[in-house]
Design an enzyme around this catalytic site. Structure first.
Site, PDB file in Angstrom:
ATOM      1  N   PRO A  91       5.220   5.759   1.071  1.00 34.27           N
ATOM      2  CA  PRO A  91       4.026   6.167   0.241  1.00 34.27           C
ATOM      3  C   PRO A  91       2.847   5.240   0.371  1.00 34.27           C
ATOM      4  CG  PRO A  91       6.017   6.661  -0.998  1.00 34.27           C
ATOM      5  CD  PRO A  91       6.386   5.791   0.353  1.00 34.27           C
ATOM      6  N   GLU A  92       1.618   5.729   0.416  1.00 35.11           N
ATOM      7  CA  GLU A  92       0.325   4.797   0.718  1.00 35.11           C
ATOM      8  C   GLU A  92      -0.250   4.743  -0.531  1.00 35.11           C
ATOM      9  OE1 GLU A  92      -1.448   4.840   4.431  1.00 35.11           O
ATOM     10  OE2 GLU A  92       0.520   5.526   5.446  1.00 35.11           O
ATOM     11  N   LYS A 144      -0.008  -0.305  -4.016  1.00 34.13           N
ATOM     12  CA  LYS A 144       1.126   0.755  -3.947  1.00 34.13           C
ATOM     13  C   LYS A 144       1.888   0.413  -5.107  1.00 34.13           C
ATOM     14  CE  LYS A 144       0.966   0.839   1.064  1.00 34.13           C
ATOM     15  NZ  LYS A 144       1.535   0.526   2.380  1.00 34.13           N
ATOM     16  N   ARG A 163       4.657  -0.773  14.849  1.00 33.43           N
ATOM     17  CA  ARG A 163       4.296   0.478  14.449  1.00 33.43           C
ATOM     18  C   ARG A 163       3.537   1.461  15.344  1.00 33.43           C
ATOM     19  NH1 ARG A 163       3.946   0.360   8.927  1.00 33.43           N
ATOM     20  NH2 ARG A 163       4.290   2.548   8.768  1.00 33.43           N
TER      21      ARG A 163
END
Length: 274
Positions: free
Chosen positions: A2-3, A58, A261
């Site tokens: 989750p960002e 976050k 990534r």
């Protein structure tokens, strides 16, 4: 993971049910998260008023009349508002029972999240003390990024995903913002011009605002506090679209690995600067 939009969506979802209420019980089923849940969480929280609910990057903060609860959703966690009689599922690790018959339930299948108590100023806690500005604040602008990027040879994508530079921007929204700004993700941060930073900061703000309005992005694990998925996934231009045609020029979307990534980009719309 989750960002910022997903965490903000979660904060907005739980706030009406918790703010101004009293915690009657804290129930811990599994302490083994990224940081262990306090053994005495019930003693620390029982009878406390929740005075405010805020977000920093976050992280979600429950402000109580004494002390704070700091929550991070980790890689796959979420918070739900449920009835206190709702049966817990396998990965439901913590419940906060509230004096309205509801409970805040923390679910984290991969257990990379955290649910801890902080007694003093939370913004001085090691997890929060060194965070960069909020991307939707006035402090986050092209002048700030230009100053921070001076002599930085790291990729622009890694640069804007560094929480000490700016908080809350993860792989999804970094890729989407760079695409709209027409910047290759592997471009060295120090080579980005003032004009490009103007474009990039503007697109970051617009994308985050749009994602919040859409309830975030659900790809696998994220659900809001009422169990609904995030619908911004339907607006994604490059993330998750490898080998599909670019929506602007119809060239194939490619990916490159940056700092471990996968980073999606369009080689035509985002040419590399050498």
């Amino acid at each position: 993971m989750p960002e910022l939009p997903e965490v903000e969506t979660t904060k907005q979802g739980i706030k009406p049910h918790l703010e101004g209420r009293i915690i009657t019980t804290a129930q811990v089923r599994n302490r083994k998260l990224r940081l262990p849940v306090p053994l005495n969480l019930n003693e620390l929280c029982e009878g406390k008023h929740i005075t405010a609910i805020t977000r920093r990057g976050k992280y979600i903060l429950l402000h109580m009349d004494k002390g704070y609860i700091l929550i991070h959703l980790g890689m796959s966690g979420h918070l739900r508002i449920v009835s206190q009689t709702a049966n817990p599922q396998k990965h439901d690790h913590v419940d906060l029972h509230i004096n309205n018959g509801l409970a805040l339930r923390f679910c984290d299948p991969r257990r990379f999240g955290l649910f801890i108590y902080i007694d003093e100023n939370p913004y001085q806690h090691p997890l929060l003390a060194h965070l960069g500005p909020e991307p939707l604040s006035d402090d986050f602008n092209s002048e700030y990024l230009l100053r921070k990027a001076a002599n930085k040879s790291q990729s622009i994508k890694s640069f804007i995903m560094d929480s000490q530079i700016v908080v809350g921007i993860g792989n999804i929204y970094a890729a989407e913002s760079l695409f709209l700004a027409k910047i290759h993700p592997n471009t060295s941060a120090k080579k980005i011009t003032t004009e490009e930073f103007n474009s990039l900061t503007g697109h970051i703000k617009k994308i985050l605002e749009s994602a919040i309005e859409a309830g975030g992005t659900t790809l696998r694990d994220f659900y809001s506090s009422d169990g609904k998925p995030g619908y911004f996934r339907f607006a994604l231009k490059v993330y998750g679209r490898k080998n599909l045609p670019c929506l602007v020029c119809e060239n194939k979307i490619e990916t490159v690995v940056i700092a471990g990534r996968h980073s999606a980009f369009c080689p035509h719309c985002q040419p590399i600067i050498t």
